[in-house]
Design an enzyme around this catalytic site. Structure first.
Site, PDB file in Angstrom:
ATOM      1  N   GLY A  76       0.818  -1.150   0.064  1.00 20.56           N
ATOM      2  CA  GLY A  76      -0.173  -0.021  -0.176  1.00 20.56           C
ATOM      3  C   GLY A  76       0.787   1.311  -0.041  1.00 20.56           C
ATOM      4  O   GLY A  76       0.587   2.221  -0.927  1.00 20.56           O
ATOM      5  N   ASP A  93      10.424 -11.425   5.698  1.00 17.54           N
ATOM      6  CA  ASP A  93       9.167 -11.337   5.166  1.00 17.54           C
ATOM      7  C   ASP A  93       7.971 -12.274   5.804  1.00 17.54           C
ATOM      8  O   ASP A  93       6.871 -11.980   5.928  1.00 17.54           O
ATOM      9  CB  ASP A  93       8.915 -11.469   3.734  1.00 17.54           C
ATOM     10  CG  ASP A  93       9.196 -10.123   2.904  1.00 17.54           C
ATOM     11  OD1 ASP A  93       9.533  -9.165   3.559  1.00 17.54           O
ATOM     12  OD2 ASP A  93       9.109 -10.307   1.677  1.00 17.54           O
ATOM     13  N   LYS A 108      -1.252  -7.326  -0.542  1.00 19.18           N
ATOM     14  CA  LYS A 108      -2.265  -7.102   0.511  1.00 19.18           C
ATOM     15  C   LYS A 108      -3.764  -7.872  -0.373  1.00 19.18           C
ATOM     16  O   LYS A 108      -4.426  -8.596   0.249  1.00 19.18           O
ATOM     17  CB  LYS A 108      -2.639  -5.728   1.186  1.00 19.18           C
ATOM     18  CG  LYS A 108      -4.090  -5.615   1.689  1.00 19.18           C
ATOM     19  CD  LYS A 108      -4.221  -4.197   2.157  1.00 19.18           C
ATOM     20  CE  LYS A 108      -5.601  -4.097   2.925  1.00 19.18           C
ATOM     21  NZ  LYS A 108      -5.950  -2.777   3.181  1.00 19.18           N
ATOM     22  N   GLU A 136       6.090  -1.181  13.132  1.00 21.70           N
ATOM     23  CA  GLU A 136       4.601  -1.416  12.724  1.00 21.70           C
ATOM     24  C   GLU A 136       3.594  -1.293  13.971  1.00 21.70           C
ATOM     25  O   GLU A 136       2.412  -0.701  13.625  1.00 21.70           O
ATOM     26  CB  GLU A 136       4.595  -2.776  11.846  1.00 21.70           C
ATOM     27  CG  GLU A 136       5.423  -2.710  10.594  1.00 21.70           C
ATOM     28  CD  GLU A 136       4.978  -1.551   9.932  1.00 21.70           C
ATOM     29  OE1 GLU A 136       3.910  -0.848   9.979  1.00 21.70           O
ATOM     30  OE2 GLU A 136       5.874  -1.259   8.914  1.00 21.70           O
ATOM     31  N   HIS A 195       5.172   6.626  10.232  1.00 19.37           N
ATOM     32  CA  HIS A 195       6.581   6.072  10.222  1.00 19.37           C
ATOM     33  C   HIS A 195       7.643   7.172  10.404  1.00 19.37           C
ATOM     34  O   HIS A 195       8.847   6.868  10.815  1.00 19.37           O
ATOM     35  CB  HIS A 195       6.795   5.425   9.013  1.00 19.37           C
ATOM     36  CG  HIS A 195       6.242   3.914   8.977  1.00 19.37           C
ATOM     37  ND1 HIS A 195       6.853   2.976   9.889  1.00 19.37           N
ATOM     38  CD2 HIS A 195       5.407   3.225   8.509  1.00 19.37           C
ATOM     39  CE1 HIS A 195       6.580   1.688   9.882  1.00 19.37           C
ATOM     40  NE2 HIS A 195       5.601   1.628   8.841  1.00 19.37           N
ATOM     41  N   TYR A 241       1.492  -5.375  13.166  1.00 19.49           N
ATOM     42  CA  TYR A 241       0.721  -4.340  13.160  1.00 19.49           C
ATOM     43  C   TYR A 241      -0.352  -4.380  13.994  1.00 19.49           C
ATOM     44  O   TYR A 241      -0.279  -3.311  14.847  1.00 19.49           O
ATOM     45  CB  TYR A 241       0.278  -4.230  11.685  1.00 19.49           C
ATOM     46  CG  TYR A 241       1.129  -4.179  10.514  1.00 19.49           C
ATOM     47  CD1 TYR A 241       1.252  -2.991   9.844  1.00 19.49           C
ATOM     48  CD2 TYR A 241       1.794  -5.197  10.040  1.00 19.49           C
ATOM     49  CE1 TYR A 241       2.098  -2.744   8.610  1.00 19.49           C
ATOM     50  CE2 TYR A 241       2.729  -5.101   8.973  1.00 19.49           C
ATOM     51  CZ  TYR A 241       2.761  -3.942   8.417  1.00 19.49           C
ATOM     52  OH  TYR A 241       3.797  -3.808   7.356  1.00 19.49           O
ATOM     53  N   HIS A 292      -0.901   6.120   8.146  1.00 20.65           N
ATOM     54  CA  HIS A 292       0.381   5.201   8.562  1.00 20.65           C
ATOM     55  C   HIS A 292       1.532   5.551   8.010  1.00 20.65           C
ATOM     56  O   HIS A 292       2.594   5.239   9.082  1.00 20.65           O
ATOM     57  CB  HIS A 292      -0.084   3.879   7.888  1.00 20.65           C
ATOM     58  CG  HIS A 292       0.587   2.742   8.316  1.00 20.65           C
ATOM     59  ND1 HIS A 292       0.391   1.966   9.256  1.00 20.65           N
ATOM     60  CD2 HIS A 292       1.840   2.130   7.844  1.00 20.65           C
ATOM     61  CE1 HIS A 292       1.114   0.904   9.613  1.00 20.65           C
ATOM     62  NE2 HIS A 292       1.991   1.187   8.850  1.00 20.65           N
ATOM     63  N   GLU A 293       1.828   5.834   6.753  1.00 21.74           N
ATOM     64  CA  GLU A 293       3.069   5.967   6.365  1.00 21.74           C
ATOM     65  C   GLU A 293       3.759   7.549   7.080  1.00 21.74           C
ATOM     66  O   GLU A 293       5.039   7.424   7.248  1.00 21.74           O
ATOM     67  CB  GLU A 293       3.182   6.208   4.874  1.00 21.74           C
ATOM     68  CG  GLU A 293       2.668   4.929   3.982  1.00 21.74           C
ATOM     69  CD  GLU A 293       3.262   3.866   4.324  1.00 21.74           C
ATOM     70  OE1 GLU A 293       4.135   3.540   4.942  1.00 21.74           O
ATOM     71  OE2 GLU A 293       2.474   2.683   4.426  1.00 21.74           O
ATOM     72  N   GLU A 297       7.291   3.659   3.832  1.00 22.37           N
ATOM     73  CA  GLU A 297       7.850   5.034   4.351  1.00 22.37           C
ATOM     74  C   GLU A 297       8.952   5.529   4.166  1.00 22.37           C
ATOM     75  O   GLU A 297       9.756   6.123   4.935  1.00 22.37           O
ATOM     76  CB  GLU A 297       7.359   4.648   5.711  1.00 22.37           C
ATOM     77  CG  GLU A 297       8.723   3.530   6.477  1.00 22.37           C
ATOM     78  CD  GLU A 297       8.232   2.419   6.420  1.00 22.37           C
ATOM     79  OE1 GLU A 297       8.535   1.389   7.077  1.00 22.37           O
ATOM     80  OE2 GLU A 297       7.104   1.741   5.667  1.00 22.37           O
ATOM     81  N   ASN A 298       9.459   5.455   2.823  1.00 21.25           N
ATOM     82  CA  ASN A 298      10.853   5.934   2.585  1.00 21.25           C
ATOM     83  C   ASN A 298      10.896   7.383   2.933  1.00 21.25           C
ATOM     84  O   ASN A 298       9.981   8.300   2.416  1.00 21.25           O
ATOM     85  CB  ASN A 298      11.213   5.898   0.933  1.00 21.25           C
ATOM     86  CG  ASN A 298      11.027   4.445   0.467  1.00 21.25           C
ATOM     87  OD1 ASN A 298      11.746   3.523   1.127  1.00 21.25           O
ATOM     88  ND2 ASN A 298      10.386   4.097  -0.367  1.00 21.25           N
TER      89      ASN A 298
END
Length: 639
Positions: A298, A403, A586, A348, A329, A411, A325-326, A301-302
């Site tokens: 989705g 992963d 997702k 998370e 971060h 989360y 959300h991002e 968060e770079n």
């Protein structure tokens, strides 16, 4: 993106705030005993990378990045080897440099280096012998065409259809597939980069970015705050910038730029809300980049430039919780980072909790409660299918792909624990602790034991009754969802339940009072349909609400899951289109998993996947390959 000895004395404090250069970015005191990271060959306690200089050319025809990575080093006394992580890289040469910046020493001294044996998902360790005065190494290299972090897209796979596109996805341990580095979140570094691309394409990074194209295709970047390797990011394509506020803007393909700017117009307000709650935003700007639909997440968060899926552009700002959300971060994850992927929940869980707080500030408490209720449903559904070892917050992922730890447990169980702490200790007390936590551990990487010890020392030790009621150790190191987890209460969902009951009792779908429902109410409705459902009931819903033609990705994916479960074939053309045009894991994972439950569904899924797979990122294909048993036999059956 996921031991028991406390590591407070080994924190890597790199400092830095706002847009200023951290005062010790090139010379940082060595950590005493950094945590052992099972997913890295690096030995940062001996030699640690403190700064990266990249000089890369993007070759779309060959699907390679070519150039150099120059790594500035901090060495412990007597340390004679630098150990790095690589995977799918061809290393041509390594040179040693000393006394000042390596970019001022074009020659350097040839280094003796070795590449270790290939290890599944970890790649190959690169060991460089250092000279007594070596302070930097330069590595000349190129990526392989199949490098896992890199998604190369043909023009036809973009919205504009005129130019190719490239984006990276470094989390969790894919940075090593495009940059030789110490690919562990325990190591933070500043970086600068020169990226050469074919004009008129724009290059962007997780750094200080331009707001207009470069005529010659050469772009210079600077990231003055120290970041872990998984936050290295690059995107190249036909892109247009739209400002959304003093510190916020959005990049997107020209066809999507106006819609994206409208959809995400609340971003500046979210930033202000986050600062009221958790202190100043320390990264300068916060911009967004809308990627083509093959992006596997989705959002990512770079720092300074969140990467986003276009599936959140719903036209009604109903999916902007992802932006919250991002953005969150920027405090939890980017500012205070999990030391290893075993501690992924620290990133998370905090971020999901803060996301909900930001949504409460911007859209109200009832909206936030709906999101909490859906998250609890997601968590309970996923827990039912996980092995017990994967239902703990702290995970032992040694020998496994990190992963594997990127589930709802990190989360949503993590967020539930933090909500319990808020409700038990009081919001004012809890908020004060969280703000102080971000200040004290800013620009550091910490492990779970450190957080637990800090929380117990600063809050829980003085409140033994509350500590006993919470049972922090059980939440963090125990399985499942503890019985004392907070329960959301949503009046908006009560209204949905009333209409759902009417439909079950025989009311036609067209007569239900659904006017004004938001995305989350439709998700709740579809998730709670009776099972089994006759074809006539499915057709009634589809006819009344146009579910198979919904332009809302969350609603459509929920409906398609129902359709697969009941073999509702009128929805299958929409399902095939969705699977072949959207790469977000997702959505893909539950749809393919539902198809794989039956022999006919599995055969259909493999046929569609054969066409869709080339457009997916490796993050998605790794998951779907396993679900579908995508081996040679599967490929033959699909063909």
């Amino acid at each position: 993106m996921n031991r028991t000895a406390t590591w407070i004395g080994a924190l890597v404090a790199l400092g830095g705030c706002g847009g200023q250069e951290p005062p010790a970015a090139r010379s940082v005191p060595m950590a005493a005993t950094p945590p052992v990271d099972p997913h890295s060959f690096a030995r940062p306690a001996e030699v640690r990378v403190t700064h990266l200089d990249l000089d890369l050319t993007v070759d779309f025809e060959a699907r390679r990045l070519r150039g150099t990575a120059t790594l500035s080093l901090e060495r412990a006394p007597g340390a004679g080897e630098l150990r790095l992580d690589t995977r799918q890289l061809e290393v041509a040469a390594v040179t040693l440099h000393s006394e000042g910046r390596a970019e001022d020493q074009p020659g350097g001294e040839p280094a003796v280096f070795t590449l270790g044996e290939e290890s599944p998902f970890l790649g190959r360790g690169l060991t460089v012998a250092l000279g007594p005065a070596t302070t930097a190494v330069r590595i000349e290299y190129q990526t392989l065409p199949g490098a896992a972090a890199l998604q190369w897209l043909e023009p036809a796979q973009t919205a504009g259809g005129r130019h190719p596109f490239l984006f990276t996805q470094s989390q969790a341990i894919l940075a090593r597939t495009w940059v030789p580095c110490q690919d562990t979140p325990a190591v933070r570094m500043t970086y600068e980069a020169t990226i050469r691309v074919p004009p008129p394409l724009v290059a962007l990074m997780s750094a200080e970015n331009p707001t207009a194209p470069s005529a010659d295709g050469v772009y210079a970047f600077r990231m003055p705050q120290a970041v872990p390797s998984y936050l290295l990011a690059l995107a190249v394509g036909e892109l247009e910038f739209r400002s959304m506020g003093p510190r916020t803007g959005v990049w997107a393909e020209p066809a999507l730029a106006a819609a994206a700017a409208w959809e995400f117009a609340e971003t500046e307000a979210m930033m202000e809300a986050a600062e009221r709650l958790y202190g100043p935003y320390r990264w300068g700007r916060y911009d967004l980049l809308v990627l083509p639909p093959s992006f596997p997440y989705g959002g990512m968060e770079n720092p300074r430039l969140t990467f986003l899926t276009p599936t959140v552009i719903a036209g009604d700002r109903s999916l902007v919780a992802l932006i919250a959300h991002e953005l969150a971060h920027s405090w939890s994850g980017n500012l205070v980072t999990n030391a290893t992927w075993n501690d992924f929940w620290l990133n998370e869980g905090f971020t999901s909790y803060i996301e909900n707080r930001l949504i409460e500030e911007v859209k109200g408490a009832e909206y936030a409660e709906m999101l909490r209720a859906l998250s609890l449903q997601d968590l309970e559904d996923e827990l039912a299918g996980l092995a017990e070892r994967d239902t703990h917050l702290w995970l032992d992922l040694a020998g496994r792909d990190p992963d594997d730890g990127m589930t709802s447990v990190a989360y949503d169980k993590g967020a539930a624990l933090l909500r319990l702490l808020e409700e038990t200790l009081g919001r004012e007390t809890w908020d004060a602790y969280v703000g102080d936590y971000f200040d004290r551990f800013a620009f550091r990487s910490i492990d779970t034991a450190t957080f637990v010890a800090d929380l117990e020392a600063r809050l829980l030790s003085a409140r033994p009754d509350d500590a006993a009621a919470i049972d922090l150790q059980g939440w963090v190191y125990g399985p499942g969802l503890p019985a004392n987890h907070p329960l959301p209460e949503s009046r908006a969902f009560e209204a949905v339940d009333a209409e759902l009951a009417r439909w079950r009792d025989g009311a036609p779908a067209a007569e239900l009072a659904t006017a004004g429902w938001v995305t989350q109410q439709w998700q709740h409705f579809l998730r709670n349909l009776p099972d089994p459902l006759p074809a006539a009931g499915l057709a009634d819903l589809d006819r009344a609400f146009g579910l198979s033609t919904s332009g809302n990705s969350e609603v459509l994916s929920a409906w398609l899951t129902v359709a697969i479960r009941h073999d509702y074939r009128p929805a299958y053309p929409a399902l095939e289109t969705f699977l072949t045009t959207v790469g977000r894991r997702k959505f893909l994972k539950p749809l393919y998993a539902e198809l794989a439950r039956t022999e006919d569904g599995l055969a259909w899924a493999r046929r569609v996947y054969a066409n869709a797979r080339p457009g997916y990122h490796s993050v998605s294909t790794n998951t779907i390959d396993e679900i579908l048993g995508w081996e040679e036999s599967g490929r033959k059956q699909a063909g």
